[in-house]
Write a protein that holds these residues in place. Structure first.
Motif, PDB file in Angstrom:
ATOM      1  N   ASP A 330       0.962  -1.177   0.197  1.00 30.41           N
ATOM      2  CA  ASP A 330       0.065   0.170   0.251  1.00 30.41           C
ATOM      3  C   ASP A 330       0.869   1.364   0.203  1.00 30.41           C
ATOM      4  OD1 ASP A 330      -2.208  -1.280   0.091  1.00 30.41           O
ATOM      5  OD2 ASP A 330      -2.847  -1.439   1.881  1.00 30.41           O
ATOM      6  N   ILE A 331       1.745   1.081   0.457  1.00 28.15           N
ATOM      7  CA  ILE A 331       3.013   2.494   0.823  1.00 28.15           C
ATOM      8  C   ILE A 331       3.763   2.678  -0.815  1.00 28.15           C
ATOM      9  CG2 ILE A 331       4.958   2.941   1.273  1.00 28.15           C
ATOM     10  CD1 ILE A 331       4.649   1.646   3.925  1.00 28.15           C
ATOM     11  N   GLY A 332       3.464   1.123  -1.462  1.00 24.16           N
ATOM     12  CA  GLY A 332       3.919   1.722  -2.657  1.00 24.16           C
ATOM     13  C   GLY A 332       2.891   2.706  -3.654  1.00 24.16           C
ATOM     14  N   PHE A 333       1.759   1.263  -3.505  1.00 21.88           N
ATOM     15  CA  PHE A 333       0.434   2.459  -4.241  1.00 21.88           C
ATOM     16  C   PHE A 333       0.745   3.726  -4.064  1.00 21.88           C
ATOM     17  CE2 PHE A 333      -0.728  -2.697  -5.153  1.00 21.88           C
ATOM     18  CZ  PHE A 333      -0.648  -2.647  -6.042  1.00 21.88           C
ATOM     19  N   ASP A 334       0.798   4.299  -3.255  1.00 19.88           N
ATOM     20  CA  ASP A 334       0.332   4.866  -2.877  1.00 19.88           C
ATOM     21  C   ASP A 334       1.757   6.318  -2.894  1.00 19.88           C
ATOM     22  OD1 ASP A 334      -0.789   6.960  -0.369  1.00 19.88           O
ATOM     23  OD2 ASP A 334       1.483   7.424   0.362  1.00 19.88           O
ATOM     24  N   TRP A 335       2.610   5.948  -2.392  1.00 17.35           N
ATOM     25  CA  TRP A 335       3.500   6.636  -3.588  1.00 17.35           C
ATOM     26  C   TRP A 335       3.768   7.457  -5.123  1.00 17.35           C
ATOM     27  CZ3 TRP A 335       7.461   6.463  -7.220  1.00 17.35           C
ATOM     28  CH2 TRP A 335       8.643   7.252  -7.476  1.00 17.35           C
ATOM     29  N   LEU A 336       3.265   5.846  -5.993  1.00 20.43           N
ATOM     30  CA  LEU A 336       3.119   6.113  -6.836  1.00 20.43           C
ATOM     31  C   LEU A 336       1.892   7.239  -7.297  1.00 20.43           C
ATOM     32  CD1 LEU A 336       4.009   1.949  -7.686  1.00 20.43           C
ATOM     33  CD2 LEU A 336       5.066   4.194  -8.617  1.00 20.43           C
ATOM     34  N   ALA A 337       0.871   6.948  -6.534  1.00 22.07           N
ATOM     35  CA  ALA A 337      -0.299   7.805  -6.810  1.00 22.07           C
ATOM     36  C   ALA A 337       0.284   9.060  -6.260  1.00 22.07           C
ATOM     37  CB  ALA A 337      -1.316   7.350  -5.440  1.00 22.07           C
ATOM     38  N   LYS A 338       1.121   9.544  -5.607  1.00 24.06           N
ATOM     39  CA  LYS A 338       1.697  10.676  -5.207  1.00 24.06           C
ATOM     40  C   LYS A 338       2.447  11.609  -6.778  1.00 24.06           C
ATOM     41  CE  LYS A 338       0.416  10.534  -0.625  1.00 24.06           C
ATOM     42  NZ  LYS A 338       0.713  10.893   0.951  1.00 24.06           N
ATOM     43  N   VAL A 339       2.672  10.478  -7.194  1.00 23.63           N
ATOM     44  CA  VAL A 339       4.320  11.355  -8.822  1.00 23.63           C
ATOM     45  C   VAL A 339       3.537  11.432  -9.435  1.00 23.63           C
ATOM     46  CG1 VAL A 339       6.411   9.941  -6.957  1.00 23.63           C
ATOM     47  CG2 VAL A 339       5.445   8.712  -8.273  1.00 23.63           C
ATOM     48  N   CYS A 340       2.879  10.845  -9.639  1.00 24.43           N
ATOM     49  CA  CYS A 340       1.572  10.840 -11.098  1.00 24.43           C
ATOM     50  C   CYS A 340       1.801  12.356 -11.770  1.00 24.43           C
ATOM     51  CB  CYS A 340       0.783   9.990 -11.110  1.00 24.43           C
ATOM     52  SG  CYS A 340      -0.876  10.357 -12.324  1.00 24.43           S
ATOM     53  N   GLY A 341       1.365  13.082 -12.839  1.00 27.46           N
ATOM     54  CA  GLY A 341       1.406  14.043 -12.374  1.00 27.46           C
ATOM     55  C   GLY A 341      -0.229  14.706 -12.739  1.00 27.46           C
ATOM     56  N   ASN A 342      -0.634  15.616 -12.878  1.00 24.75           N
ATOM     57  CA  ASN A 342      -2.312  15.901 -12.816  1.00 24.75           C
ATOM     58  C   ASN A 342      -2.312  17.325 -13.873  1.00 24.75           C
ATOM     59  OD1 ASN A 342      -1.360  17.966 -11.355  1.00 24.75           O
ATOM     60  ND2 ASN A 342      -1.218  16.896  -9.174  1.00 24.75           N
ATOM     61  N   ARG A 343      -3.507  18.142 -13.405  1.00 24.02           N
ATOM     62  CA  ARG A 343      -3.460  19.159 -14.669  1.00 24.02           C
ATOM     63  C   ARG A 343      -2.348  20.472 -14.331  1.00 24.02           C
ATOM     64  NH1 ARG A 343      -7.373  22.946 -13.824  1.00 24.02           N
ATOM     65  NH2 ARG A 343      -8.035  22.853 -11.133  1.00 24.02           N
ATOM     66  N   LYS A 344      -2.146  20.024 -13.371  1.00 24.73           N
ATOM     67  CA  LYS A 344      -0.765  21.458 -13.097  1.00 24.73           C
ATOM     68  C   LYS A 344       0.410  20.938 -12.888  1.00 24.73           C
ATOM     69  CE  LYS A 344      -4.126  23.318  -9.700  1.00 24.73           C
ATOM     70  NZ  LYS A 344      -4.678  22.877  -8.532  1.00 24.73           N
ATOM     71  N   SER A 345       0.806  19.784 -12.810  1.00 18.31           N
ATOM     72  CA  SER A 345       2.080  19.153 -12.489  1.00 18.31           C
ATOM     73  C   SER A 345       1.964  18.571 -12.246  1.00 18.31           C
ATOM     74  CB  SER A 345       3.008  20.391 -11.094  1.00 18.31           C
ATOM     75  OG  SER A 345       2.116  19.936  -9.619  1.00 18.31           O
ATOM     76  N   TRP A 346       3.268  17.924 -12.254  1.00 17.93           N
ATOM     77  CA  TRP A 346       3.881  16.573 -12.219  1.00 17.93           C
ATOM     78  C   TRP A 346       5.067  15.909 -11.633  1.00 17.93           C
ATOM     79  CZ3 TRP A 346       2.922  18.110 -17.316  1.00 17.93           C
ATOM     80  CH2 TRP A 346       4.875  18.573 -18.144  1.00 17.93           C
ATOM     81  N   LEU A 347       5.538  14.915 -10.907  1.00 13.54           N
ATOM     82  CA  LEU A 347       6.487  14.406 -10.275  1.00 13.54           C
ATOM     83  C   LEU A 347       7.916  13.328 -11.152  1.00 13.54           C
ATOM     84  CD1 LEU A 347       5.777  14.652  -6.324  1.00 13.54           C
ATOM     85  CD2 LEU A 347       6.798  16.477  -7.464  1.00 13.54           C
ATOM     86  N   LEU A 348       6.817  12.858 -12.311  1.00 16.32           N
ATOM     87  CA  LEU A 348       6.838  12.026 -13.209  1.00 16.32           C
ATOM     88  C   LEU A 348       7.168  12.146 -14.841  1.00 16.32           C
ATOM     89  CD1 LEU A 348       6.509   8.259 -12.077  1.00 16.32           C
ATOM     90  CD2 LEU A 348       8.550   9.134 -11.348  1.00 16.32           C
TER      91      LEU A 348
END
Length: 677
Positions: A330-348
């Motif tokens: 769950d920590i892994g999925f939460d991390w992947l969700a938070k680094v995904c881009g959105n319409r404002k910015s992205w970490l990946l």
């Protein structure tokens, strides 16, 4: 007046003492030694701070005095130690560098079991005072108390975790001071070396983050340095290859953890590995993996550094494929969700988001898909389709997107979740999300709504037909999804009590659109009906209540009755700026205020009832009997009667055999016929 009575001579005049004479007297009479003798009490200690401060100010505080004070704390109860430490804290700003060094050396010799929060407090003040007394670069280059704090934060000390953690906080507080901040580079390098060698990694990452946060986020900020946090991180990545070091450490740590688990005796019950300190770390397993994931996201959030597919493969393998527990996964999925881009910015980078979505998330087995994985998937679906030009993402919450092309990346996988996942909560969310996807349509797709509804229904009825003879569970799931879709387009309440309300565009001379609704319909359902009439995505419509936006979820889920919206009411609405095209809206409404709007597509229930293909597929399944027949009949009972079948009954000739219309062997067919009669 000036004499005593009785003929006595006046007493000799008293000699007044000055402060210097008093300080000398205290020293000569060994007052300190007397006070700190065998009968010393901690309550007295709380009152003697001024005595020591007075001696220090007069230059009469000696090394012997401090030794007596310090020795009085050795082996004493905690309240006595605290009182003595408070006296030393109060004195620290008045002591010379040499005296401060002596006190720091005494602290270094303390038994580790005696170190607590008050010890750290004293060490902090002595260190601050030592740097204030430094007059040369050579003196400022000494670490003073920082060295002890570093040692106390590491594995192997036996100190409580709370003390280790507080030591790191004190280090970051000290390095936040201007005269000490130059040591940040020295300790930063120590942290990186620790991670590289696999020593005290959680502590090193936590401290490293705290050290980095002593730098300002932007140049020219109120903080002293023009060197920003992003510049420091990028420098570390360039010089050390920090990201590669982090992933190498992750792989090494997980390998050691697997070895520890494999070595556990098979005959003994397995412990809760999340709470075990494994692979030589004093921190629990879950703390270790969580800290590694957290620090990696911290780097991506604060600097222009990038990952690559190799990094993501390693992360996926460590946190998902080889996860020790569901909590780690769950920590892994939460991390992947938070680094995904959105319409404002992205970490990946966008390409990496597409890689994670298509090569990782969309290849997860759907049967046992956990909710955390699905929530992660939901973060990627709109963004990946947005960068592919198939969906316009213009908000951060559902349904803040518009579908431009129904050939969506991941849509087939979404259908698979709805039809095959075992988690009921995930299935419910998936069904709702499918409804959003098929309703948040651009104008060109809005004109194809009826065809898309037929496509939706066909997908489900075909699955029902293909699984009917071999997979009852799949049939029942498809019926659930089908029924939910039918009901999502139907009004609540009795049709006899439907009302007509007017929706008015909130502008001067705004157009009015009458819509028939039920008082028991929710606001969000009424919005869907308005969207159908004006060929807009419902997500671009915002209702107003006394000129205030109705944006809270609890308002959108309320019924029209609860909001006191009754027949002949007028509800104002606004459109998202992208859809504020007044003339096209007038064209859709035939240019007449009060016009009915665009031709409405057939409801899913009507399409099911009137399509010979769908009708025959559903009726054919009734012959199977059992649970399948019950669920199919429940679905048929909520849709209108087939128009062709109804026509045959209503136009029945006297000589027409009833057996041609009503199968006497089927109670379901007979009951359907009775609905018409």
């Amino acid at each position: 007046g000036g004499y005593h009575g009785g003929g006595q001579r006046p007493p000799p005049m008293t000699l007044w003492l000055d402060t210097s004479s008093l300080a000398a007297w205290i020293q000569e009479e060994k007052v300190v030694q007397l006070l700190f003798g065998p009968n010393m009490h901690h309550q007295m200690l709380r009152r003697c701070g001024e005595l020591f401060r007075f001696l220090a100010q007069k230059g009469r505080l000696t090394e012997q005095h401090l030794n007596i004070l310090w020795d009085s704390s050795i082996g004493k109860q905690r309240e006595t130690v605290v009182a003595i430490y408070d006296v030393l804290i109060d004195l620290s700003a008045l002591l010379t560098l040499e005296v401060l060094k002596q006190l720091l050396e005494k602290m270094r010799q303390l038994p580790l079991e005696s170190v607590d929060d008050h010890t750290l407090k004293l060490l902090k003040h002595l260190t601050i005072s030592a740097y204030e007394e430094c007059n040369s670069k050579g003196e400022r280059d000494q670490l003073f108390g920082l060295e002890m704090l570093w040692d106390w934060s590491q594995d192997g000390t036996g100190l409580p975790l709370a003390v280790q953690g507080e030591s790191m906080i004190v280090i970051s507080q000290l390095l936040g001071r201007q005269k000490i901040h130059h040591h940040v580079w020295r300790l930063t390098r120590r942290c990186v070396d620790n991670v590289k060698e696999g020593r005290s990694v959680p502590q090193s990452l936590e401290l490293l983050q705290r050290l980095l946060q002593t730098f300002p986020a932007y140049r020219g900020s109120a903080q002293r340095s023009d060197i920003t946090i992003s510049m420091v991180i990028e420098k570390m990545e360039h010089e050390y290859g920090l990201v590669d070091i982090l992933f190498a450490d992750l792989v090494r740590y997980k390998r050691k953890v697997r070895e520890c688990i494999a070595a556990h005796p098979a005959e003994e019950a397995a412990p809760n590995w999340n709470e075990e300190a494994l692979a030589g770390s004093s921190r629990t397993f879950l703390t270790n993996v969580n800290m590694r994931a957290h620090f990696l996201r911290f780097l991506l959030s604060n600097a222009d550094i990038t990952l690559n597919t190799k990094h993501l493969d390693l992360f996926w393998r460590s946190f998902v494929v080889e996860a020790v527990s569901t909590e780690e996964r769950d920590i892994g999925f939460d991390w992947l969700a938070k680094v995904c881009g959105n319409r404002k910015s992205w970490l990946l980078a966008p390409k990496l988001c597409a890689y994670v979505f298509q090569e990782k998330l969309c290849r997860l087995p759907v049967a046992d898909l956990p909710e955390t994985a699905f929530e992660c998937w939901l973060n990627y679906f709109p963004y990946v389709n947005h960068i592919e030009g198939k969906l316009e993402q213009w908000g951060d919450t559902l349904p803040a997107f518009t579908v431009l092309d129904m050939d969506l990346v991941g849509l087939d996988y979404l259908w698979s979740i709805a039809l095959e996942c075992a988690d009921a909560d995930v299935v419910d969310q998936t069904i709702d999300y499918l409804h959003h996807v098929y309703s948040q349509l651009c104008p060109s797709l809005q004109e194809k709504r009826e065809a898309l509804r037929e496509q939706y229904l066909g997908r489900l009825t075909d699955r029902i037909a293909s699984c009917a003879s071999s997979d009852v569970k799949s049939v029942l799931r498809a019926v659930v999804v089908l029924e939910a879709y039918v009901r999502s387009h139907e009004h609540s309440g009795d049709p006899a009590h439907f009302i007509t309300i007017s929706f008015r565009l909130h502008e001067k001379g705004g157009i009015r659109i009458p819509v028939q609704v039920s008082p028991d319909d929710t606001v969000i359902f009424a919005r869907e009906k308005l969207a159908e009439r004006i060929l807009k995505p419902s997500g671009c419509i915002c209702f107003l209540d006394n000129a205030e936006r109705i944006v809270r979820n609890e308002d959108m889920q309320k019924t029209l009755r609860e909001l006191e919206i009754v027949t002949d009411s007028t509800v104002q609405f606004t459109l998202d700026p992208r859809y504020q095209d007044a003339e096209p809206l007038r064209d859709i409404l035939s240019g007449e205020e009060g016009a009915g709007g665009a031709t409405l597509p057939l409801l899913p229930s009507t399409i099911l009832a009137d399509s010979e293909r769908f009708f025959n597929q559903l009726w054919g399944l009734l012959s199977q009997g059992g649970r399948v027949a019950e669920e199919i009949w429940r679905l048929i009972s909520i849709i209108p009667t087939n128009a062709q079948f109804e026509g045959k009954i209503t136009s029945l000739a006297k000589d027409t055999p009833w057996s041609e219309l009503l199968d006497p062997t089927s109670t379901y067919r007979l009951e359907d016929g009775l609905r018409v009669i």
